[in-house]
Write a protein that holds these residues in place. Structure first.
Motif, PDB file in Angstrom:
ATOM      1  N   THR A   1       0.817  -1.214   0.000  1.00  0.00           N
ATOM      2  CA  THR A   1       0.000   0.000   0.000  1.00  0.00           C
ATOM      3  C   THR A   1       0.852   1.266   0.000  1.00  0.00           C
TER       4      THR A   1
ATOM      5  N   PRO B   1       0.038  -3.985   7.181  1.00  0.00           N
ATOM      6  CA  PRO B   1      -0.771  -4.018   8.405  1.00  0.00           C
ATOM      7  C   PRO B   1      -2.188  -3.493   8.215  1.00  0.00           C
ATOM      8  N   ASN B   2      -2.356  -2.496   7.345  1.00  0.00           N
ATOM      9  CA  ASN B   2      -3.704  -1.950   7.152  1.00  0.00           C
ATOM     10  C   ASN B   2      -4.584  -2.820   6.256  1.00  0.00           C
ATOM     11  N   THR B   3      -4.017  -3.917   5.732  1.00  0.00           N
ATOM     12  CA  THR B   3      -4.830  -4.897   5.011  1.00  0.00           C
ATOM     13  C   THR B   3      -4.872  -6.234   5.763  1.00  0.00           C
ATOM     14  N   GLY B   4      -4.393  -6.215   7.023  1.00  0.00           N
ATOM     15  CA  GLY B   4      -4.463  -7.409   7.858  1.00  0.00           C
ATOM     16  C   GLY B   4      -3.277  -8.334   7.781  1.00  0.00           C
TER      17      GLY B   4
ATOM     18  N   ASN C   1       0.750  -8.578   8.801  1.00  0.00           N
ATOM     19  CA  ASN C   1       1.813  -7.945   9.583  1.00  0.00           C
ATOM     20  C   ASN C   1       2.996  -8.890   9.666  1.00  0.00           C
TER      21      ASN C   1
END
Length: 252
Positions: A9, A32-35, A37
């Motif tokens: 992203t 992390p903002n798409t799940g 990590n």
């Protein structure tokens, strides 16, 4: 092919995802903002399930030695382990031209460790080292500011447009693993002092640029070619002056 882009992203990652999708591949933006990590491992196995290629463009959010090393070691080990489990056929990572010449910096020592982890893995790999992106000039200015002056080394730099990096990275991803390094750089080399001075001039910024051979580059004293690529890099097409005209209308 299913291709997972770690850091997908961000500036480079999002462009690579778009490039791959346009060519008909299933490109997954993992962050992390798409799940997903890589530090905790959350969502990693699920994201890599059935994938052919993984591309790592994630970067440490901190540039200090300790946090950067923790990031690249933890993230790298988790990603490589998940890649082996998933049967990944090609592991591609983005790194920095001249990393081995910048070892006075803890950040670049951490990047060398990241590269070593990739080399030691049984997964076929390619590491693309890039020169500095054009927008990085802002960080160089901030680091070199002394009062109303900006002190920078006159060492050569060969900066590149981010879309050109993404294009080169896309080609590496879709090529055969080289099990080694590939370099990409901008079309021309010039002094860091000129890089900074031309940007400030275009912005109408009156700060004076001081070309100082003793000035440190993020803690490193540069030699003339510390930041430039070897003999046969991939070359971007976008000239610095053209980028300036696009991002700073007053430079036209």
């Amino acid at each position: 092919m299913k291709i997972v882009v770690i850091g997908g992203t961000g500036l480079i990652g999002s462009s690579v995802v778009a490039n791959l999708a346009r060519q008909g591949h299933e490109a997954i933006a993992a962050a992390p903002n798409t799940g997903v990590n890589t530090l905790t491992g959350e969502g990693l196995d699920a994201a890599l399930a059935g994938a052919d290629i993984v591309v790592d463009v994630a970067n440490s959010p901190q540039f200090e030695a300790g946090p950067a090393l923790d990031f690249f070691v933890t993230s790298g080990r988790n990603l490589l382990a998940a890649g082996r489990k998933a049967g990944i056929k090609h592991h591609v990572a983005l790194s920095v031209v001249g990393t081995e010449r910048l070892q006075e910096s803890g950040y670049f020592r951490a990047k060398i460790v990241q590269e070593a982890l990739i080399r030691a893995s049984p997964i076929p790999y390619s590491i693309l080292r890039s020169t500095q992106f054009f927008p990085f000039v802002q960080g160089i200015i901030q680091a070199g500011q002394v009062g109303d002056e900006v002190h920078v080394s006159p060492a050569l730099v060969q900066p590149i447009a981010a879309p050109d990096v993404a294009g080169a990275l896309t080609d590496v991803v879709l090529g055969q693993p080289v099990n080694g390094l590939v370099e990409v750089a901008g079309p021309s080399a010039f002094g860091l002092d000129r890089f900074v001075a031309r940007y400030l001039q275009a912005k109408g910024d009156p700060r004076k640029v001081v070309a100082d051979p003793a000035a440190l580059y993020f803690g490193v004293k540069l030699q003339e070619r510390s930041l430039t690529p070897g003999e046969a890099p991939i070359l971007g097409r976008t000239m610095f002056e053209d980028w300036l005209r696009d991002v700073v209308p007053a430079a036209a």
